[in-house]
Structures are given as C-alpha cells and as structure tokens.
Design a protein around this motif. Sequence first.
Motif, PDB file in Angstrom:
ATOM      1  N   GLU A  54      42.357  42.865  32.076  1.00  0.00           N
ATOM      2  CA  GLU A  54      43.288  42.117  32.673  1.00  0.00           C
ATOM      3  C   GLU A  54      44.605  42.775  33.426  1.00  0.00           C
ATOM      4  O   GLU A  54      45.019  42.292  34.395  1.00  0.00           O
TER       5      GLU A  54
ATOM      6  N   LEU B  45      43.546  44.749  36.480  1.00  0.00           N
ATOM      7  CA  LEU B  45      43.354  43.729  37.518  1.00  0.00           C
ATOM      8  C   LEU B  45      44.847  43.230  38.131  1.00  0.00           C
ATOM      9  O   LEU B  45      45.190  43.125  39.180  1.00  0.00           O
ATOM     10  N   GLU B  46      45.825  43.046  37.149  1.00  0.00           N
ATOM     11  CA  GLU B  46      47.115  42.478  37.395  1.00  0.00           C
ATOM     12  C   GLU B  46      47.916  43.851  38.292  1.00  0.00           C
ATOM     13  O   GLU B  46      48.554  43.194  39.370  1.00  0.00           O
TER      14      GLU B  46
ATOM     15  N   GLU C 182      46.388  44.100  41.668  1.00  0.00           N
ATOM     16  CA  GLU C 182      46.948  42.584  42.685  1.00  0.00           C
ATOM     17  C   GLU C 182      48.193  43.123  42.908  1.00  0.00           C
ATOM     18  O   GLU C 182      48.761  42.899  44.136  1.00  0.00           O
TER      19      GLU C 182
ATOM     20  N   ARG D 209      43.834  39.709  45.750  1.00  0.00           N
ATOM     21  CA  ARG D 209      43.292  38.865  44.287  1.00  0.00           C
ATOM     22  C   ARG D 209      42.154  39.480  43.919  1.00  0.00           C
ATOM     23  O   ARG D 209      41.174  39.535  44.353  1.00  0.00           O
TER      24      ARG D 209
ATOM     25  N   THR E 225      39.586  38.976  40.604  1.00  0.00           N
ATOM     26  CA  THR E 225      39.181  38.044  39.321  1.00  0.00           C
ATOM     27  C   THR E 225      38.072  38.275  38.631  1.00  0.00           C
ATOM     28  O   THR E 225      36.901  38.754  39.259  1.00  0.00           O
ATOM     29  N   ASP E 226      37.922  38.099  37.390  1.00  0.00           N
ATOM     30  CA  ASP E 226      36.756  38.542  36.447  1.00  0.00           C
ATOM     31  C   ASP E 226      36.162  37.119  36.206  1.00  0.00           C
ATOM     32  O   ASP E 226      36.527  36.257  35.700  1.00  0.00           O
ATOM     33  N   TYR E 227      34.951  37.319  36.757  1.00  0.00           N
ATOM     34  CA  TYR E 227      34.023  35.930  36.813  1.00  0.00           C
ATOM     35  C   TYR E 227      33.201  35.808  35.715  1.00  0.00           C
ATOM     36  O   TYR E 227      32.083  34.917  35.810  1.00  0.00           O
TER      37      TYR E 227
ATOM     38  N   SER F 157      32.876  35.049  46.302  1.00  0.00           N
ATOM     39  CA  SER F 157      33.643  34.032  45.344  1.00  0.00           C
ATOM     40  C   SER F 157      34.500  32.899  46.192  1.00  0.00           C
ATOM     41  O   SER F 157      34.839  32.126  45.586  1.00  0.00           O
TER      42      SER F 157
END
Length: 180
Positions: free
Chosen positions: A121, A124-125, A128, A134, A136-138, A179
């Motif tokens: 997390e 990923l931030e 971004e 962006r 996102t972990d789906y 997505s």
Amino acid sequence: MRPRRIAVAFFLATIAGFATPVATHAQDAAADQVDLLVEQLNADEAPQREAAEKALVELGLAGNADAVDVYLSALPKPNDDMPQEVQARLARVATEVRTRTAKKAVDATRVTLDVTDAPLEEVLEAIEKQTGNRVTDYREQFGQEALAKKVTLRVDDEPFFAGLDKMLDAIQMQPYAFSG
C-alpha cells in the motif's frame, strides 16, 4: 479591465488552492502581477520585455490543464489597440503555454523507488504521488486473498510502466488494465 482581473485572480486562486474569502488580497496581488507583466511586454528595454514574457509563460504553466485554460482565457487577446510588440508577445505566451502543456500531458511520468520490505500500500501511494497515476490493488474485489505483500525494489528514474512492471514482478502480481 476589471473582468479580466477577476478571471486571472480566479485562475491564480485555483492553482494556489485558495478556497476562502481571506485569499482576496492574494488574488488581487496575483492579478496585479499579471497586469504589470502584460504592461511590461511594451517596456522600452528588450530584457524587460523578455523577462515579462517568460514570467507570463511560467505563470500559465503553474496549474493543471483546467487552470491553464482559465489562465489563457484570462490573458488579454492581441488586438489592434495594442502595440505590435505586445500583440506578438501575447500570442507567443499563449502558444508556448499551450505547447508546453500538451507536451507535458504526453510525456511519460517517471518513478524512483528504493524500498526494502515496504508494505504494498505504501509503495502504491509513493508511485501515485510521484507520477499522478492511480494504482489500485483489486485482489480483494476479485475474490483473491489480499495478503499483505512486502516490496523490496530499487528503480531509478524509470518510466512509469517499466517501474510498475518491475514492482509487480518482484511481488509476483500482474496488472489489470480494465478497471475503468
């Protein structure tokens, strides 16, 4: 003259993040700066004219694409009541701002990461924040186990997709490009 001042003040308030009436003084000061720079486009000395033109371009590039549109619509339009020098410089300012904004929109964003056992997390931030893209972990939305992943990775000034691919390879994941 006053409507242009309001539009320029709105633009400058928008890019600065002002949202309260307290910013009125700052908005007026910024609009005054634009007015002064436009006047300096007709200065007697060439270095003053060039500096004013450069400053107007930089002001125009200070915000996002929407702010650029507001800025360009707020600049006075070249007309026959203006000296030829001012007309030419205003046209160049608008062209330069548009050109550089368009180029910036298609340039690849770049990523630099040096992490050891960092939570996914947080990585990923960081991506971004650096790129504006962006990610996102789906896994959870797709019914997969969303176990905490730790990322150990070093990428130095790489294009966004190359850096993202390296990160995903390091944690044995794949991108999902549909997505929306």
